[in-house]
Write a protein that holds these residues in place. Structure first.
Motif, PDB file in Angstrom:
ATOM      1  N   ALA A 109       0.859  -1.187   0.000  1.00 29.80           N
ATOM      2  CA  ALA A 109       0.000   0.000   0.000  1.00 29.80           C
ATOM      3  C   ALA A 109       0.894   1.235   0.000  1.00 29.80           C
ATOM      4  O   ALA A 109       1.644   1.460   0.955  1.00 29.80           O
ATOM      5  N   VAL A 110       0.838   2.008  -1.092  1.00 27.20           N
ATOM      6  CA  VAL A 110       1.612   3.243  -1.201  1.00 27.20           C
ATOM      7  C   VAL A 110       0.629   4.387  -0.983  1.00 27.20           C
ATOM      8  O   VAL A 110      -0.199   4.679  -1.838  1.00 27.20           O
ATOM      9  N   LEU A 111       0.734   5.024   0.178  1.00 27.75           N
ATOM     10  CA  LEU A 111      -0.287   5.968   0.604  1.00 27.75           C
ATOM     11  C   LEU A 111       0.263   7.383   0.724  1.00 27.75           C
ATOM     12  O   LEU A 111       1.227   7.628   1.465  1.00 27.75           O
ATOM     13  N   GLU A 112      -0.347   8.305   0.002  1.00 33.38           N
ATOM     14  CA  GLU A 112      -0.119   9.725   0.228  1.00 33.38           C
ATOM     15  C   GLU A 112      -0.912  10.115   1.467  1.00 33.38           C
ATOM     16  O   GLU A 112      -2.131   9.921   1.513  1.00 33.38           O
ATOM     17  N   VAL A 113      -0.239  10.661   2.480  1.00 32.31           N
ATOM     18  CA  VAL A 113      -0.913  10.977   3.733  1.00 32.31           C
ATOM     19  C   VAL A 113      -0.653  12.429   4.107  1.00 32.31           C
ATOM     20  O   VAL A 113       0.499  12.874   4.179  1.00 32.31           O
ATOM     21  N   ASP A 114      -1.734  13.169   4.353  1.00 27.67           N
ATOM     22  CA  ASP A 114      -1.663  14.540   4.826  1.00 27.67           C
ATOM     23  C   ASP A 114      -0.911  14.585   6.160  1.00 27.67           C
ATOM     24  O   ASP A 114      -1.118  13.725   7.024  1.00 27.67           O
ATOM     25  N   GLU A 115      -0.078  15.601   6.322  1.00 28.21           N
ATOM     26  CA  GLU A 115       0.742  15.681   7.526  1.00 28.21           C
ATOM     27  C   GLU A 115      -0.105  15.670   8.795  1.00 28.21           C
ATOM     28  O   GLU A 115       0.267  15.063   9.808  1.00 28.21           O
TER      29      GLU A 115
END
Length: 446
Positions: A109-115
């Motif tokens: 799972a390659v996840l862009e995550v908001d800080e």
């Protein structure tokens, strides 16, 4: 899976199906409903995945996309959140719509995550690796100063001390806090050492260890480069992955060399080469060969709103998301590569997702656009008057700036542009509104 998790999963998937069938959208609501039923649902959904979290101020979306293109060359089950829904509920929605894994199989799972959502996500999944892209001043009404942003990232990494952190070594602040995690570093090594001075308005050039002004042997943009502190000895770490040459930069694509292997991506700008370097670094962590990464990058397409090119009534329209001063200045430099006559449209909103404080536009270097071949200028959006004022103060275009009252008028201005090239700068919600109108007008089909 517990009874509660099972119910939450079914409700989330059913709502996703209904939203897709009847409204054509809804990337966060399924996750929000599932979390209401089971606040720990992400723990269950993510248990069979090696999780890579990509976070930072700029570049998350493209870094994530390029990483997925590359990893698909070697792994059959790669999950991601391509809509850019990168807060807690959006991450849950991503897992809800994932194809079911075969028994005893694992996915990535390659996840862009908001800080701001990192702590919620890391609480429920055990990341195998973090990628820290950069930290610049961004949406100060939400995050505050750059040190506040990086503390969110560092605290999340500390919650998973066994996870490797792959950091942008050229960013001083990303080396400001000692972490218990294994570390890998990427950066630029394409210039000879010298003595370079950042622009006087640059954030983050004080040493994070002793507060003295940093010195630079090389500089890429903003505060990124081969930094060192004469007072305490703080300096850029040794690089594991590095850009060694910039081979061809133009308005539509970039060719460059990483660790002696040449790559090309279908977007322009130094900042996007950083994103490709981050994706390369993550792919190498997952043991891909340079050849596999190259093949993945070859399949890459432009990401929604990030130098997205549309053909509208014979015009080439280039759409760029802008949200903070550093990103804005990089996009301004990109427009400067276009030597053809062009039309410029700036759409400024200040909803929550954009950042309610629009003062960041005053740190954009619009003054340099006086040298560009721009024939006409429009402003639009909720805060169009602020954008018009900023361009007036920059003494651009002889004050001949036309304000548009709706997104329909923006599309009409594109159609009627007297130039073959049109450049759009849009904040996040403005970009969503524009895209919706372009779909209704038949210029976008997906």
């Amino acid at each position: 899976m517990s009874f509660r998790s099972n119910i939450a999963t079914h409700v989330g998937r059913l709502s996703r199906w209904a939203l897709t069938k009847f409204t054509g959208g809804g990337s966060s609501l399924p996750g929000k409903l599932a979390l209401t039923i089971d606040p720990d649902i992400l723990t269950t959904l993510g248990e069979n995945y090696d999780v890579a979290i990509i976070t930072g101020t700029n570049g998350k979306t493209l870094t994530t996309a390029l990483s997925v293109y590359a990893l698909n060359e070697a792994y059959p089950h790669v999950l991601t959140n391509p809509t850019g829904s990168n807060m807690h509920q959006g991450i849950v929605s991503t897992f809800l719509v994932a194809p079911r894994l075969e028994k005893n199989k694992k996915g990535i799972a390659v996840l862009e995550v908001d800080e701001g959502s990192l702590k919620h996500v890391v609480k429920h999944v055990k990341p195998k690796v973090f990628v820290h892209t950069n930290v610049f001043r961004d949406q100060m009404d939400r995050y505050g100063e750059i040190y506040t942003i990086y503390k969110l990232m560092a605290d999340a990494a500390k919650e998973a001390p066994e996870a490797t952190v792959i950091s942008n070594a050229d960013s001083p602040i990303l080396n400001a806090i000692d972490l218990p995690n294994p570390r890998l570093y990427f950066g630029f090594e394409d210039q000879m050492d010298g003595n370079v001075v950042p622009h006087h308005n640059t954030d983050g050039i004080l040493c994070p260890k002793c507060d003295h002004v940093l010195k630079y042997h090389t500089l890429t943009y903003a505060n990124q480069g081969k930094f060192y502190c004469e007072n305490c000895g703080f300096k850029r770490p040794e690089l594991d992955f590095k850009v060694t040459s910039l081979d061809d930069l133009n308005i539509t694509d970039s060719t460059f060399t990483i660790n002696d292997f040449q790559f090309q991506i279908p977007v322009a700008g130094m900042y996007n080469i950083y994103n490709a370097l981050a994706a390369y670094s993550l792919s190498r962590f997952f043991e891909l060969t340079p050849e596999q990464i190259h093949d993945g990058f070859e399949k890459a397409e432009r990401v929604f709103g990030r130098q997205e090119i549309l053909e509208i009534e014979g015009k080439q329209v280039l759409i760029n998301l802008v949200k903070n001063p550093v990103g804005l200045n990089q996009v301004i430099d990109l427009v400067g590569l276009d030597k053809n006559p062009s039309t410029f449209i700036a759409i400024l909103n200040n909803q929550y997702a954009d950042g309610t404080d629009v003062s960041w536009i005053w740190d954009g270097d619009f003054e340099k656009m006086s040298d560009f071949n721009i024939q006409s200028v429009y402003t639009a959006g909720m805060r169009k008057e602020d954008m018009t004022k900023r361009l007036d103060v920059a003494e651009l275009f002889d004050g001949d700036i036309q304000e548009l009252d709706s997104v329909e008028e923006v599309v009409q201005a594109m159609r009627e542009a007297k130039t073959d090239s049109v450049h759009i700068f849009a904040t996040y919600t403005a970009m969503l509104d524009l895209r919706k109108e372009l779909i209704q007008a038949g210029y976008i089909t997906k």
